[in-house]
Design an enzyme around this catalytic site. Sequence first.
Site, PDB file in Angstrom:
ATOM      1  N   SER A  32      -1.869   0.159  19.388  1.00 24.51           N
ATOM      2  CA  SER A  32      -1.645  -1.277  19.451  1.00 24.51           C
ATOM      3  C   SER A  32      -0.582  -1.640  20.480  1.00 24.51           C
ATOM      4  CB  SER A  32      -1.195  -1.787  18.077  1.00 24.51           C
ATOM      5  OG  SER A  32      -0.776  -3.139  18.142  1.00 24.51           O
TER       6      SER A  32
ATOM      7  N   TYR B 167      -3.703  -7.341  24.037  1.00 23.73           N
ATOM      8  CA  TYR B 167      -3.801  -8.796  23.929  1.00 23.73           C
ATOM      9  C   TYR B 167      -3.512  -9.369  25.319  1.00 23.73           C
ATOM     10  CZ  TYR B 167      -3.412  -8.468  18.820  1.00 23.73           C
ATOM     11  OH  TYR B 167      -3.613  -8.187  17.499  1.00 23.73           O
TER      12      TYR B 167
ATOM     13  N   THR C 118      -8.580  -7.049  22.421  1.00 25.51           N
ATOM     14  CA  THR C 118      -8.797  -7.772  21.170  1.00 25.51           C
ATOM     15  C   THR C 118      -9.076  -9.225  21.512  1.00 25.51           C
ATOM     16  OG1 THR C 118      -7.458  -6.275  19.840  1.00 25.51           O
ATOM     17  CG2 THR C 118      -7.758  -8.507  19.004  1.00 25.51           C
TER      18      THR C 118
ATOM     19  N   LYS D  49     -13.141  -5.889  21.569  1.00 27.36           N
ATOM     20  CA  LYS D  49     -13.060  -5.798  20.113  1.00 27.36           C
ATOM     21  C   LYS D  49     -13.064  -7.202  19.500  1.00 27.36           C
ATOM     22  CE  LYS D  49     -10.025  -3.869  16.501  1.00 27.36           C
ATOM     23  NZ  LYS D  49      -9.495  -5.105  15.895  1.00 27.36           N
TER      24      LYS D  49
ATOM     25  N   HIS E 128     -11.375  -8.252  12.580  1.00 27.31           N
ATOM     26  CA  HIS E 128      -9.921  -8.061  12.489  1.00 27.31           C
ATOM     27  C   HIS E 128      -9.496  -7.691  11.058  1.00 27.31           C
ATOM     28  CE1 HIS E 128      -6.591  -8.846  15.463  1.00 27.31           C
ATOM     29  NE2 HIS E 128      -5.873  -8.559  14.396  1.00 27.31           N
TER      30      HIS E 128
END
Length: 344
Positions: free
Chosen positions: A104, A126, A152, A216, A240
């Site tokens: 992440s 992100y 994402t 994603k 999510h």
Amino acid sequence: MLPYEALEARARERLPQVVFDYFAGGSGEESTLADNAAAWARLRLRPRILRDVSSVDTSTELLGSPLSSPILVAPTAFHSLAHPDAELATAQGTRDAGSLLVLSSRSSRRLEDVASRAGPWWFQVYVFRDRSLTRDLVQRARASGARALVLTADTPYVGRKRRTQRGDVGLPLSDEDFLANLAGLTRRELAEQAPDVTFEDISRLHADSGLPVLVKGVLRADDAREALRHGAAGLIVSNHGGRQLDGALATADALPEVVEAAEGRVPVLVDGGVRSGRDVLRALALGARAVLLGRPVLWALATGGADGVRELLEGLREDTAHALALAGLPRLSSVGPDVLAPPR
């Protein structure tokens, strides 16, 4: 393999309530959170008989990385809340199990440090309001050995959680852990997701990094086709973990139309509610190349550190091999849609 419910119960005993709720909770009334697991259980299996399953092979390959099984570690934030060694332990346990980590952007350890412990790994991205932050991160990820980026795409704003109304406020999380990959940044709002992210950002990320970009958060065929048109190297069917739009369909229900839209051009992966080898088998039968685990990894990390993560992944790999054998399937390539019964 320890059943998911028992693993979760152990983690609940270890973690402060606010941390457990942060990891465990979903958005809204948590209907999507509950349906993710229930949707896999609704799929009935049609096993074959009299097949030689004296040896079952779960190995696979994704974007050039050989893996021991089609079970990967999904990107989840702030592993320091679960264990002092944080993502360093997660990376080590994942590597030792022969799996792949998706790290992440909001990890609580620097990506360079995590990379030093990891086997094959991808970096979750992100697109931040300050796009220069994103550009710097993906270039660092490439320099540190990331083999792909995972954009994402379902989080223009953070979903409101019933259990944690104030988001990350109140968590035992230092600024250093919160912004481990953005050292020196004092204004958290600069690292918020950009609400104006579009499909064009797929090609921008690829240009900035030179890495393949998976998308994603795909739940629709039209979005899948558009992502492919903009250069996506893979699609991840995800809601999510039930943490964004409550009422969104379960990933098991969304998977078939995304697989059909992909037409075999890129790998399709799926996360959300996978709890057993039977669930892995169901996902493969629907056309997924692999599954990703989120909360189970956090519970394993909280209760056993790196060894806990390794034991979880190895246990689920063995459970998948057992399910394949009972279904008369000696290898992953033997799995097809005929393994599933028609909907009742």
